[in-house]
Design an enzyme around this catalytic site. Structure first.
Site, PDB file in Angstrom:
ATOM      1  N   TYR A 135      -4.786  13.276 -14.442  1.00  0.00           N
ATOM      2  CA  TYR A 135      -5.660  12.031 -14.135  1.00  0.00           C
ATOM      3  C   TYR A 135      -7.223  12.853 -14.015  1.00  0.00           C
ATOM      4  O   TYR A 135      -7.952  11.934 -13.366  1.00  0.00           O
ATOM      5  CB  TYR A 135      -5.284  10.910 -13.031  1.00  0.00           C
ATOM      6  CG  TYR A 135      -4.011  10.725 -12.857  1.00  0.00           C
ATOM      7  CD1 TYR A 135      -3.444   9.768 -13.838  1.00  0.00           C
ATOM      8  CD2 TYR A 135      -3.368  11.026 -11.751  1.00  0.00           C
ATOM      9  CE1 TYR A 135      -2.188   9.340 -13.700  1.00  0.00           C
ATOM     10  CE2 TYR A 135      -1.747  10.795 -11.596  1.00  0.00           C
ATOM     11  CZ  TYR A 135      -1.537   9.819 -12.483  1.00  0.00           C
ATOM     12  OH  TYR A 135      -0.348   9.256 -12.322  1.00  0.00           O
ATOM     13  N   ARG A 170      -1.766  15.996 -10.413  1.00  0.00           N
ATOM     14  CA  ARG A 170      -2.833  14.779 -10.343  1.00  0.00           C
ATOM     15  C   ARG A 170      -3.942  15.239 -11.104  1.00  0.00           C
ATOM     16  O   ARG A 170      -4.646  14.520 -11.845  1.00  0.00           O
ATOM     17  CB  ARG A 170      -3.224  14.237  -8.987  1.00  0.00           C
ATOM     18  CG  ARG A 170      -1.924  13.631  -8.193  1.00  0.00           C
ATOM     19  CD  ARG A 170      -2.621  12.806  -7.054  1.00  0.00           C
ATOM     20  NE  ARG A 170      -3.160  11.609  -7.451  1.00  0.00           N
ATOM     21  CZ  ARG A 170      -4.252  11.536  -7.455  1.00  0.00           C
ATOM     22  NH1 ARG A 170      -5.326  12.219  -7.029  1.00  0.00           N
ATOM     23  NH2 ARG A 170      -4.918  10.202  -7.669  1.00  0.00           N
ATOM     24  N   CYS A 193       2.482  28.002 -17.320  1.00  0.00           N
ATOM     25  CA  CYS A 193       1.811  28.319 -18.641  1.00  0.00           C
ATOM     26  C   CYS A 193       1.179  27.256 -19.259  1.00  0.00           C
ATOM     27  O   CYS A 193       2.195  26.875 -20.432  1.00  0.00           O
ATOM     28  CB  CYS A 193       3.012  29.048 -19.460  1.00  0.00           C
ATOM     29  SG  CYS A 193       3.539  30.578 -18.763  1.00  0.00           S
ATOM     30  N   PRO A 251       0.868  -1.193   0.084  1.00  0.00           N
ATOM     31  CA  PRO A 251      -0.072   0.035   0.016  1.00  0.00           C
ATOM     32  C   PRO A 251       0.850   1.225   0.149  1.00  0.00           C
ATOM     33  O   PRO A 251       2.034   1.241   0.731  1.00  0.00           O
ATOM     34  CB  PRO A 251      -0.626  -0.159   1.250  1.00  0.00           C
ATOM     35  CG  PRO A 251       0.128  -0.911   2.232  1.00  0.00           C
ATOM     36  CD  PRO A 251       0.881  -2.061   1.196  1.00  0.00           C
ATOM     37  N   TYR A 310       1.358  10.688  -4.296  1.00  0.00           N
ATOM     38  CA  TYR A 310       1.792  10.903  -5.595  1.00  0.00           C
ATOM     39  C   TYR A 310       1.692  12.362  -5.967  1.00  0.00           C
ATOM     40  O   TYR A 310       1.120  13.059  -6.962  1.00  0.00           O
ATOM     41  CB  TYR A 310       0.817  10.061  -6.611  1.00  0.00           C
ATOM     42  CG  TYR A 310       0.845   8.818  -6.273  1.00  0.00           C
ATOM     43  CD1 TYR A 310       2.037   8.419  -6.788  1.00  0.00           C
ATOM     44  CD2 TYR A 310      -0.145   8.037  -5.737  1.00  0.00           C
ATOM     45  CE1 TYR A 310       2.014   6.760  -6.559  1.00  0.00           C
ATOM     46  CE2 TYR A 310       0.049   6.808  -5.435  1.00  0.00           C
ATOM     47  CZ  TYR A 310       1.166   6.113  -5.844  1.00  0.00           C
ATOM     48  OH  TYR A 310       1.205   4.711  -5.440  1.00  0.00           O
TER      49      TYR A 310
HETATM   50  N1  LLP Z   1       2.251  -1.999  -6.188  1.00  0.00           N
HETATM   51  C1  LLP Z   1       2.681  -1.594  -7.531  1.00  0.00           C
HETATM   52  C2  LLP Z   1       3.094  -2.597  -8.529  1.00  0.00           C
HETATM   53  C3  LLP Z   1       2.166  -0.473  -8.025  1.00  0.00           C
HETATM   54  O1  LLP Z   1       2.252  -0.326  -9.372  1.00  0.00           O
HETATM   55  C4  LLP Z   1       1.684   0.536  -7.110  1.00  0.00           C
HETATM   56  C5  LLP Z   1       1.235   1.813  -7.704  1.00  0.00           C
HETATM   57  C6  LLP Z   1       1.533   0.336  -5.798  1.00  0.00           C
HETATM   58  C7  LLP Z   1       1.834  -0.753  -5.244  1.00  0.00           C
HETATM   59  C8  LLP Z   1       0.996   1.133  -4.899  1.00  0.00           C
HETATM   60  O2  LLP Z   1      -0.183   1.730  -4.942  1.00  0.00           O
HETATM   61  P1  LLP Z   1      -1.160   2.380  -4.131  1.00  0.00           P
HETATM   62  O3  LLP Z   1      -1.440   1.554  -2.706  1.00  0.00           O
HETATM   63  O4  LLP Z   1      -0.240   3.695  -3.838  1.00  0.00           O
HETATM   64  O5  LLP Z   1      -2.531   2.462  -4.669  1.00  0.00           O
HETATM   65  N2  LLP Z   1       0.435   8.623  -9.753  1.00  0.00           N
HETATM   66  C9  LLP Z   1      -1.032   7.648  -9.823  1.00  0.00           C
HETATM   67  C10 LLP Z   1      -0.977   6.436  -9.136  1.00  0.00           C
HETATM   68  C11 LLP Z   1      -0.030   5.573  -9.827  1.00  0.00           C
HETATM   69  C12 LLP Z   1       0.180   4.064  -9.095  1.00  0.00           C
HETATM   70  C13 LLP Z   1       1.181   3.540  -9.687  1.00  0.00           C
HETATM   71  N3  LLP Z   1       1.254   2.161  -8.911  1.00  0.00           N
HETATM   72  C14 LLP Z   1      -1.999   8.742  -9.155  1.00  0.00           C
HETATM   73  O6  LLP Z   1      -1.634   9.839  -8.556  1.00  0.00           O
HETATM   74  O7  LLP Z   1      -3.143   8.254  -8.922  1.00  0.00           O
END
Ligand code: LLP
Length: 425
Positions: A316, A312, A353, A274, A382
């Site tokens: 997104y 973000r 810009c 996580p 992020y």
């Molecule tokens: N494990 C793997 C293999 C991943 O690709 C990711 C996230 C995580 C764990 C962690 O996921 P989390 O628990 O944080 O959801 N920049 C994007 C999110 C990209 C996620 C990439 N991989 C945003 O700001 O929403």
């Protein structure tokens, strides 16, 4: 638990007035609550305690050394995706034998480093990578621990740019290839198949995709064992939801409810990765209004946090709650409401810009004047980790609050910092 509360008409972080921090350290500024960070880690640990999981905080979500240190001291391990992240977690004091190393493009140098550091396992994404890991392990006379990343072809119902577990994504491999490669591992004296890895996407706001993923994982483990592998680990990745709006994300205990029984039944160790759910709501981004402007029938609030700080929304279409730090209108329960008494439809934009440089569009927002402070909530994941120097904007300071105490965990960059690595002669 919410450490960012309005008290006596203004926003506080734990016991500290946010306005005091902004005055002392300037804006834009990231403010973290230590209590919230540790609370979220503890919630995941408690929810999954029946299977004593290894929680590998996903460093990509926020890689500040002080954050990593706090998590390490609180018993977290780490998920890294680059040599740089591995370097950081070592600096933070991590026990690398509990670190997992993911990513579709590990270089030989990164693989060697992982082996030298005796990491728990590499999450392998392709046959070419498996071959490279084997070759590096052989050159070091070592046996590399691996877990193949299975693309479970599950729809996590997340943004197109953050889905990872559907067929056609660049991540992982399908079950046929997985089985072929497992056979290859069995025949290779320099590889050991420690487990299976999956990550469905981020964020996943319901538990059902995890139920499906855990079922697939346990089936695969049983199959592998029947073929002579000693496979013992199930790594279900990250992706737990975050409440960006209110309380919409399921608590960790809900995810645990569907995952734990299956892992117990299969007699496996569980790893989780996580990121967002641990750090996301432990941080806000505070900015200051520079100008307001009416043009083309719209009201723009131009403030000093931009897409180089928090990308973000631009990248997104992500939703973040925004509200003034010392508001003239009581914060609403529904920040997405089209109209809120005392508010006007507003675009909250930055100075970069680009038309996509906004934190919010068409938001019902209270009146603000030059110099007033605005809070962008749920900014810890992020946020700073994806920030840049675009438009030659120095990156903002990061501040950690612990009860009454305030400490700088990253200094604001200076103009000199911007040009430090550039050569002119
Ligand atoms: N494990 C793997 C293999 C991943 O690709 C990711 C996230 C995580 C764990 C962690 O996921 P989390 O628990 O944080 O959801 N920049 C994007 C999110 C990209 C996620 C990439 N991989 C945003 O700001 O929403």
């Amino acid at each position: 638990m919410n450490p960012f509360e309005y008290r006596a008409g203004e926003l506080c972080c734990e016991n500290v007035r946010v306005a005091d921090i902004a005055e002392r350290f300037g804006t834009p500024v990231w403010i973290y609550s230590k209590a919230k960070l540790l609370h979220e880690l503890q919630s995941v640990r408690a929810a999954f305690s029946a299977v004593d999981p290894v929680i590998c905080y996903s460093v990509k979500a926020n890689s500040n050394l002080s954050i990593l240190k706090l998590l390490n001291e609180a018993g977290s391990s780490f998920d890294v995706v680059s040599g740089g992240e591995l370097f950081r977690v070592k600096r933070a004091g991590a026990d690398t034998t509990r670190v997992v190393f993911a990513g579709v493009g590990k270089t030989d140098a990164e693989i060697r480093q992982g082996l030298e550091d005796n990491i728990l396992m590499f999450n392998v994404e392709s046959e070419a990578e498996l071959d490279a890991i084997s070759a590096v392990a052989q050159s070091m006379n070592r046996v590399a621990p691996v877990a193949m990343r299975l693309n479970p072809d599950i729809d996590g119902k997340t943004h197109a740019k953050t889905t990872t577990g559907k067929k056609g994504n660049k991540f992982g491999m399908d079950i046929e290839r997985h089985n072929e490669l497992a056979a290859k591992v069995l025949a290779d004296p320099h590889l050991e198949l420690r487990g299976i890895h999956m990550h469905i996407g981020s964020p996943i706001m319901t538990t059902d995709p995890y139920l499906q993923a855990a079922k697939k994982a346990t089936d695969v483990v049983r199959e592998l064992r029947s073929r002579g592998h000693k496979t013992n680990w199930i790594n279900l990745g990250g992706g737990f939801g975050l409440s960006y709006r209110g309380n919409e994300a399921p608590p960790a205990s809900e995810y645990a409810r569907v995952i734990v029984p299956l892992v117990q039944e299969a007699g496996c160790r569980l790893a989780l990765e996580p990121g967002r759910s641990i750090v996301g709501n432990a941080c806000v981004l505070i900015s200051q209004v520079i100008y307001t402007k009416r043009e083309g029938g719209k009201l723009f609030v131009i403030q000093d946090a931009a897409m180089n700080d928090l990308v973000r929304p631009a990248m997104y279409d992500a939703f973040h709650r925004l509200w003034p730090v010392q508001p003239r209108v009581t914060p609403p329960t529904d920040y997405e409401a089209e109209s809120i008494p005392g508010c006007e439809t507003t675009d909250i934009v930055g100075p970069v810009c680009e038309s996509s440089d906004y934190l919010a569009q068409k938001r019902a927002f209270p009146p603000v004047n030059r110099g007033e402070l605005i809070c962008t909530f749920s900014a810890g994941a992020y946020g700073m980790a994806m920030s840049s120097n675009y438009n030659s904007r120095p990156r903002a300071a990061e501040i950690l609050v612990d009860g009454d105490s305030v400490s700088v965990i990253r200094e604001r960059e200076t103009y000199e910092d911007l040009v430090r690595s550039e050569l002119t002669d």
